[in-house]
Design a protein around this motif. Structure first.
Motif, short mmCIF file in Angstrom:
data_model
loop_
_atom_site.label_atom_id
_atom_site.label_comp_id
_atom_site.label_asym_id
_atom_site.label_seq_id
_atom_site.Cartn_x
_atom_site.Cartn_y
_atom_site.Cartn_z
N TYR A 1 101.08 56.21 67.27
CA TYR A 1 99.87 56.35 66.47
C TYR A 1 100.05 57.41 65.39
O TYR A 1 99.72 57.18 64.22
CB TYR A 1 98.67 56.72 67.36
N ILE A 2 100.57 58.58 65.78
CA ILE A 2 100.70 59.67 64.83
C ILE A 2 101.81 59.36 63.82
O ILE A 2 101.65 59.55 62.61
CB ILE A 2 101.00 61.01 65.55
N GLY A 3 102.95 58.83 64.34
CA GLY A 3 104.09 58.57 63.46
C GLY A 3 103.82 57.52 62.40
O GLY A 3 104.43 57.53 61.34
N ASN A 4 102.89 56.59 62.67
CA ASN A 4 102.63 55.51 61.73
C ASN A 4 101.52 55.83 60.74
O ASN A 4 101.16 54.99 59.92
CB ASN A 4 102.27 54.23 62.48
N GLY A 5 100.96 57.03 60.83
CA GLY A 5 99.81 57.35 59.97
C GLY A 5 100.23 58.11 58.72
O GLY A 5 101.18 58.88 58.75
N ASN A 6 99.53 57.87 57.63
CA ASN A 6 99.67 58.71 56.43
C ASN A 6 98.40 59.56 56.37
O ASN A 6 97.37 59.12 55.86
CB ASN A 6 99.82 57.83 55.19
N PHE A 7 98.48 60.75 56.94
CA PHE A 7 97.25 61.52 57.14
C PHE A 7 96.76 62.22 55.88
O PHE A 7 95.56 62.44 55.73
CB PHE A 7 97.42 62.48 58.32
N VAL A 8 97.68 62.53 54.95
CA VAL A 8 97.21 63.08 53.67
C VAL A 8 96.33 62.04 52.96
O VAL A 8 95.29 62.36 52.39
CB VAL A 8 98.40 63.53 52.78
N MET A 9 96.76 60.78 53.05
CA MET A 9 95.96 59.71 52.44
C MET A 9 94.58 59.60 53.11
O MET A 9 93.56 59.39 52.44
CB MET A 9 96.70 58.38 52.56
N GLN A 10 94.54 59.76 54.43
CA GLN A 10 93.26 59.72 55.14
C GLN A 10 92.35 60.87 54.68
O GLN A 10 91.15 60.68 54.46
CB GLN A 10 93.47 59.80 56.66
N ILE A 11 92.95 62.07 54.54
CA ILE A 11 92.18 63.22 54.07
C ILE A 11 91.63 62.94 52.67
O ILE A 11 90.45 63.18 52.39
CB ILE A 11 93.09 64.50 54.00
N ASN A 12 92.49 62.39 51.79
CA ASN A 12 92.05 62.05 50.44
C ASN A 12 90.89 61.06 50.46
O ASN A 12 89.93 61.19 49.71
CB ASN A 12 93.20 61.43 49.63
N GLY A 13 91.01 60.05 51.31
CA GLY A 13 89.98 59.02 51.40
C GLY A 13 88.65 59.60 51.85
O GLY A 13 87.60 59.30 51.27
N ILE A 14 88.70 60.45 52.87
CA ILE A 14 87.46 61.02 53.41
C ILE A 14 86.88 62.03 52.42
O ILE A 14 85.67 62.05 52.17
CB ILE A 14 87.71 61.67 54.78
N ARG A 15 87.73 62.87 51.82
CA ARG A 15 87.22 63.87 50.87
C ARG A 15 86.62 63.19 49.64
O ARG A 15 85.61 63.65 49.11
CB ARG A 15 88.35 64.83 50.48
N ASN A 16 87.25 62.13 49.21
CA ASN A 16 86.73 61.36 48.07
C ASN A 16 85.33 60.81 48.40
O ASN A 16 84.41 60.89 47.60
CB ASN A 16 87.72 60.23 47.75
N TYR A 17 85.19 60.30 49.62
CA TYR A 17 83.88 59.79 50.06
C TYR A 17 82.85 60.91 50.13
O TYR A 17 81.72 60.76 49.64
CB TYR A 17 84.03 59.11 51.44
N LEU A 18 83.26 62.06 50.71
CA LEU A 18 82.31 63.19 50.87
C LEU A 18 81.87 63.74 49.51
O LEU A 18 80.70 64.09 49.34
CB LEU A 18 82.95 64.29 51.71
N THR A 19 82.79 63.79 48.55
CA THR A 19 82.43 64.28 47.22
C THR A 19 81.41 63.39 46.55
O THR A 19 80.46 63.85 45.91
CB THR A 19 83.70 64.34 46.32
N LYS A 20 81.60 62.07 46.73
CA LYS A 20 80.68 61.12 46.08
C LYS A 20 79.32 61.08 46.78
O LYS A 20 78.34 60.56 46.22
CB LYS A 20 81.28 59.72 46.11
N ASN A 21 79.26 61.59 48.02
CA ASN A 21 77.99 61.54 48.76
C ASN A 21 77.45 62.94 49.02
O ASN A 21 77.38 63.41 50.12
CB ASN A 21 78.18 60.79 50.07
#
Ligand SMILES: [Zn+2]
Length: 304
Positions: free
Chosen positions: A284-304
């Motif tokens: 699970y951890i090895g297959n994740g791109n977690f910086v991308m996840q952070i970007n996705g969530i931060r982008n959502y939080l900024t817009k909301n």
């Protein structure tokens, strides 16, 4: 039989296309009815795996392909497919009409996240297809599979604004693309997949809630495979997404890289406390791109 192909009831084949050269990362599906259809092609570098799996089933021609969304791990190999099967029609969100004949923007959007070098090595370059071979989907459209069987296209934004989910009522299978999240080998739990620029929690939850009205026996997801207990998985996915957003919101002072490291630490601790074995955690951890996840969530939080 090629071991990368798994047959499910009701003429559904799951094909492991060995994304990034690894097993159980990306599934495509083939429904072998009187009007057969391929769902997803995977990235370009996976194309040889896709073709050898199809040929092991005796399939010599592909005439229709449905694509859940325009991310390159799902659609990247489409030019290769259409070079081989010139009559193939691609069913996709209307943005595909603009991007698949000129895939430069799709390429740039992903290479901005992963770097061009990484992308070429791991997924491979996307070749264009011609406009005449693309059919744009409408919400609720029926793609005929058999005289008494249709594949219904359901517009399902939230992970990406160009996302469709495909519902086969006959078998109760929902081909979800990336709408649910990720379920990797040996695990039976969902890890969120919330990339920029489109991830939006309210939109995604609305999509997931709309599936509750369907009679579903199984979820066929891209990363990876077919899973029972659909309603439990959907509510689990929503809970995890809420928890992730809360966690990221609480570490807003950290850089993306620092936040990613914290997210991995927190996830590992959570998984261990659930008695999940180390091998599964590694998957699970090895297959994740977690910086991308952070970007996705931060982008959502900024817009909301
Ligand atoms: Zn995706």
């Amino acid at each position: 039989m090629n071991t990368d192909v798994t047959k499910f009831d009701d003429k559904i084949y799951q094909i492991d296309v060995h994304m990034e050269g690894k097993p159980q990362r990306m599934s495509c599906y083939y429904i072998d009815t009187s009007d057969p259809i391929l769902i997803e092609v995977g990235p370009s570098n996976s194309f040889p795996y896709l073709i050898s799996a199809l040929e092991s089933l005796g399939i010599q021609d592909i005439k229709r392909t449905a694509i859940t969304h325009l991310h390159l791990d799902h659609v990247g190999g489409i030019g290769h497919l259409n070079e081989k099967y010139k009559e193939n029609f691609v069913y996709v969100h209307e943005l595909g009409l603009k991007h698949l004949p000129n895939p430069e923007r799709l390429w740039k959007a992903v290479s901005d996240v992963y770097t061009e070098e990484w992308l070429k090595k791991n997924w491979g370059e996307i070749k264009p297809i011609s406009l005449e071979n693309i059919k744009s989907l409408n919400d609720g459209a029926d793609l005929k599979l058999d005289s008494n069987r249709n594949l219904k296209a359901l517009y399902s934004p939230g992970h990406a604004k160009h996302h469709y989910t495909f519902y086969d009522e006959y078998s109760g299978t929902l081909f979800m693309g990336d709408t649910l999240g990720l379920i990797y080998p040996h695990g039976d739990f969902v890890q969120p997949n919330l990339p920029p620029p489109d991830f939006n929690k309210e939109t995604l939850f609305q999509t997931l809630d709309s599936f509750e009205n369907l009679e579903i026996n199984q979820l066929a997801i891209a990363h990876f495979g077919v899973h029972k207990k659909p309603h439990q998985l959907i509510s689990e996915a929503k809970e995890s997404i809420d928890n992730w957003i809360m966690f990221i919101n609480n570490i807003e002072h950290l850089s993306d890289d620092e936040a990613s490291a914290e997210l991995v630490k927190w996830l590992t601790k959570n998984y261990k406390s659930l008695n999940i074995d180390n091998e599964t955690i590694k998957n699970y951890i090895g297959n994740g791109n977690f910086v991308m996840q952070i970007n996705g969530i931060r982008n959502y939080l900024t817009k909301n």
